[in-house]
Design an enzyme around this catalytic site. Structure first.
Site, PDB file in Angstrom:
ATOM      1  CG  ASP A  18     -18.402  -5.286 -27.482  1.00 29.15           C
ATOM      2  OD1 ASP A  18     -18.961  -5.013 -28.343  1.00 29.15           O
ATOM      3  OD2 ASP A  18     -17.884  -6.322 -27.397  1.00 29.15           O
ATOM      4  CG  ASP A  20     -21.433  -9.408 -30.966  1.00 27.64           C
ATOM      5  OD1 ASP A  20     -22.495  -9.171 -30.400  1.00 27.64           O
ATOM      6  OD2 ASP A  20     -21.184  -9.096 -32.118  1.00 27.64           O
TER       7      ASP A  20
END
Length: 277
Positions: A18, A20
């Site tokens: 992922d 962020d």
């Protein structure tokens, strides 16, 4: 410490990250709001609203309902934006905005996975126009990101062609496993959010990074490793103090960062002078 270099007689493997608050310390989309404001894409009120959204995001992450509201707001906000202009703004400000917020621990993991012979894939809910340049900066092999519909006039219509969120991320990981020959039981995944549980469950080695409360509970219940990333550092500083040769993309990114930033300032200044008052 990661396992030894992959045995190339076995099926291929990958590490899925992922973006962020897992690889970078902020929301990738919201980080560019000031640049979009300066480029004339959003007004001051919208810029302030996105700054507040960034603050809320940093405090506690975003649950499903918040992510849905953010999706709707971003879709409405970017309607009518010229795609080429967005790409130019991101390219010009990428190093100034993203380079300083890359977690040192995440960059090290990316390098270790590459050294072990694994592909690195960034899987992000943010738009492809933002995520793809960041993936290149990080030396990622592939990127999965949200895609907006582009009209014949080269502008976003405000509709989404593909939304990389929740179960959709897990589906993308599984599709890549089929097309690239990854053995998911030997693959790795990293995320900070409980919304990414489907992606984490899809691999044999899931890791919770700076997890929100819901993901922390799940990680503890499932016996998953919890990682704490807290050292954002510029790539140039990492390269100067890092003993293992980094990926060529990382070296190039650090080397051209200052030149790109300078070119961006020159372009923006000339564009401002050319704009009618």
């Amino acid at each position: 410490m990661l396992r030894d270099v992959e045995n190339h007689s076995l099926p291929r493997t990958a590490a899925f990250f992922d973006l962020d608050k897992t690889v970078i310390a902020k929301s990738s989309t919201l980080t560019f709001s000031k640049s979009f404001y300066q480029g004339g894409l959003i007004n001051r009120r919208t810029a302030l609203r996105t700054a507040y959204a960034q603050f809320v995001f940093l405090l506690g992450g975003a649950d499903h309902d918040q992510m849905e509201r953010m999706r709707e707001q971003i879709s409405a906000m970017c309607r009518g934006w010229n795609v080429q202009q967005v790409r130019e703004i991101v390219a010009e400000t990428l190093h100034d905005l993203i380079d300083p917020i890359i977690y040192d621990e995440a960059a090290s993991l990316i390098e270790e996975h590459h050294t072990a012979g694994r592909d690195v894939v960034i899987v992000s809910t943010s738009g492809a126009e933002v995520v793809e340049p960041i993936g290149e900066l990080l030396g990622a092999d592939r990127v999965v990101a949200t895609r907006m519909v582009v009209g014949e006039d080269g502008c976003f219509t405000g509709e989404m062609e593909y939304y990389a969120y929740g179960p959709t991320k897990a589906e993308a990981v599984k599709e890549l496993a089929l097309s690239e020959g990854y053995d998911l039981e030997r693959c790795y995944a990293y995320s900070d959010s409980a919304t990414d549980l489907p992606m984490l469950q899809a691999v044999g080695h899931p890791y919770a990074v700076n997890p929100d409360r819901a993901l922390r509970r799940e990680a503890l219940a499932r016996g998953w490793t919890i990682l704490d990333f807290h050292r954002p550092v510029r790539l140039k500083q990492r390269i100067q103090g890092f003993s293992v040769p980094p990926r060529p993309a990382l070296v190039a990114a650090a080397a051209i960062g200052a030149a790109a930033a300078t070119a961006g300032l020159v372009w923006y200044a000339s564009r401002r002078r050319a704009m009618p008052l």
